[in-house]
Design a protein around this motif. Structure first.
Motif, PDB file in Angstrom:
ATOM      1  N   ASP A  51       0.724  -1.387  -0.084  1.00  0.00           N
ATOM      2  CA  ASP A  51      -0.112  -0.151   0.087  1.00  0.00           C
ATOM      3  C   ASP A  51       0.995   1.111   0.013  1.00  0.00           C
ATOM      4  O   ASP A  51       0.305   2.274   0.111  1.00  0.00           O
ATOM      5  N   TRP A  55      -0.937   5.117  -0.077  1.00  0.00           N
ATOM      6  CA  TRP A  55      -0.931   5.472   1.229  1.00  0.00           C
ATOM      7  C   TRP A  55      -0.238   6.816   1.330  1.00  0.00           C
ATOM      8  O   TRP A  55      -0.599   7.882   1.998  1.00  0.00           O
ATOM      9  N   ARG A 117       0.508   5.079  10.115  1.00  0.00           N
ATOM     10  CA  ARG A 117       0.549   4.003   9.408  1.00  0.00           C
ATOM     11  C   ARG A 117      -0.866   3.121   9.439  1.00  0.00           C
ATOM     12  O   ARG A 117      -1.433   2.314   8.585  1.00  0.00           O
ATOM     13  N   PHE A 118      -1.446   3.189  10.662  1.00  0.00           N
ATOM     14  CA  PHE A 118      -2.724   2.527  10.887  1.00  0.00           C
ATOM     15  C   PHE A 118      -2.692   0.860  10.697  1.00  0.00           C
ATOM     16  O   PHE A 118      -1.751   0.372  10.987  1.00  0.00           O
ATOM     17  N   ARG A 119      -3.581   0.373   9.877  1.00  0.00           N
ATOM     18  CA  ARG A 119      -3.485  -1.037   9.592  1.00  0.00           C
ATOM     19  C   ARG A 119      -3.290  -1.364   8.202  1.00  0.00           C
ATOM     20  O   ARG A 119      -3.314  -2.405   7.679  1.00  0.00           O
ATOM     21  N   LEU A 120      -2.455  -0.445   7.440  1.00  0.00           N
ATOM     22  CA  LEU A 120      -2.172  -0.345   6.175  1.00  0.00           C
ATOM     23  C   LEU A 120      -0.913  -1.272   6.155  1.00  0.00           C
ATOM     24  O   LEU A 120      -0.114  -1.405   6.902  1.00  0.00           O
ATOM     25  N   ARG A 121      -0.578  -1.907   4.776  1.00  0.00           N
ATOM     26  CA  ARG A 121       0.199  -2.719   4.692  1.00  0.00           C
ATOM     27  C   ARG A 121       1.749  -1.932   4.259  1.00  0.00           C
ATOM     28  O   ARG A 121       2.240  -1.743   3.077  1.00  0.00           O
TER      29      ARG A 121
END
Length: 364
Positions: A51, A55, A117-121
């Protein structure tokens, strides 16, 4: 920190190699492609993961989701009021996005990206184990750049060309950066040491030479030309770092309003300084028109052809034809200004004129 004690004439500080005794000759060598400059004032961050581009696109001023590998660009991170908080040169190698950052901005940008970042790859990393070397694109062919996917991490500065989605405010007949040939390569520390130890006399240049060439090209830099309230419009940074028609990002509303409906409150000017007293202003020195302070110096340098030059941020309403004076610690210095961002920059939207209410047309 790289050790330059074995290099004849080297003068260095905490930011790196400043010069080797002759900054004017170093500027000529850099511009001609016969010298390389270790950029100790640059740092490297990386973003990997599936991502990474979408992102970064969602966070920054630049359209990056479909950025092809090996395509150089740059991004800005803005606050909600559209003010520049961070900046980075960008190059993607197909698996990793490389961010080349001014050293003072590296840790703050890294910390901010980590929080977002949160839950992104995505995986954000500090690559302070690597170094950056600058020079012309041809000169960097002599360098063994990092190439983890087979794509050498060599960022070629797009300035002053107008990138897709960008906009140019400066409209001189010939932009002083039109012939600018500047690139930056990410290298292993061992490669940097090899370049330093194996370079012939005249084949290395310091940061003072790099800065002089940058200032002469009107090229903005966050570590030098930005303060806590600078808008990208004020530095003509919409050219290369802002995509005006991309999707939503923080600060976009202000960027659009200033560009389409308003005017940036300040504007960058280039100054040709009186060199008769050999005084060079420092960052923050006041710029006056008569007795009125209209702005401050952001960058200054001695240029091998133009003599003492500077960039300054001044009030939008400052007269464009006024003789200016810079107040330095050694005394006043006269300066002639060259407009970079014009006073009427912005307000590009075409607003149709509506007929007055109740106005009637004659039927004859």
């Amino acid at each position: 920190m790289t050790d330059y004690t074995a290099v004849a004439g080297a003068v260095s500080d905490t930011s790196g190699l400043r010069h080797l005794g002759n900054p004017f000759a170093e500027q000529r060598a850099l511009a001609s492609g016969s010298a390389l400059a270790p950029l100790g004032d640059r740092r490297v961050l990386t973003v990997s993961g599936e991502d990474r581009l979408s992102w970064l696109d969602s966070l920054s001023s630049q359209a990056l989701t479909h950025l092809p590998p090996a395509t150089p660009t740059e991004l800005l991170i803005l606050d909600p009021q559209g003010r520049v908080e961070h900046a980075a040169a960008v190059l993607d190698d197909g698996a990793t996005t490389w961010l080349l950052v001014d050293a003072p901005d590296a840790e703050p940008l890294l910390a901010w990206l980590q929080r977002m970042r949160f839950r992104l790859r995505v995986v954000v990393a500090d690559r302070s184990d690597l170094a950056v070397v600058g020079g012309t694109a041809a000169a960097l062919e002599r360098v063994s750049a990092v190439a983890e996917t087979g794509v050498p991490v060599i960022w070629r500065d797009p300035w002053p060309q107008v990138a897709p989605g960008g906009h140019a405010y400066a409209q001189p007949l010939e932009h002083p950066g039109a012939d600018r040939d500047w690139a930056e390569a990410v290298v292993e520390q061992a490669e940097l040491e090899r370049l330093i130890q194996s370079s012939a006399p005249g084949a290395l240049a310091g940061l003072d030479a790099v800065e002089a060439l940058r200032i002469a090209a009107w090229r903005p830099r966050i570590a030098a030309d930005a303060d806590e309230r600078v808008l990208p419009h004020e530095l003509d940074w919409l050219r290369t770092a802002v995509h005006l028609s991309k999707g939503c990002y923080r600060g976009q509303e202000t960027v659009a309003k200033v560009h389409n409906l308003g005017h940036p409150p300040r504007r960058v000017v280039a100054l040709q300084l009186d060199g008769s007293d050999s005084i060079l202003p420092e960052r923050g020195d006041a710029v006056r028109a008569g007795d009125t302070v209209i702005g401050a110096i952001t960058s200054a340098a001695w240029h091998y052809e133009e003599g003492p030059i500077a960039l300054a941020l001044v009030k939008r309403t400052a007269p464009v034809d006024a003789d200016l004076v810079v107040d330095t610690a050694q005394g006043p210095v006269s300066a002639a200004q060259q407009v970079v961002v014009p006073a009427d920059a912005g307000a590009t939207a075409s607003v149709p004129r509506l007929p007055r209410l109740g106005r009637r047309t004659s039927a004859g």
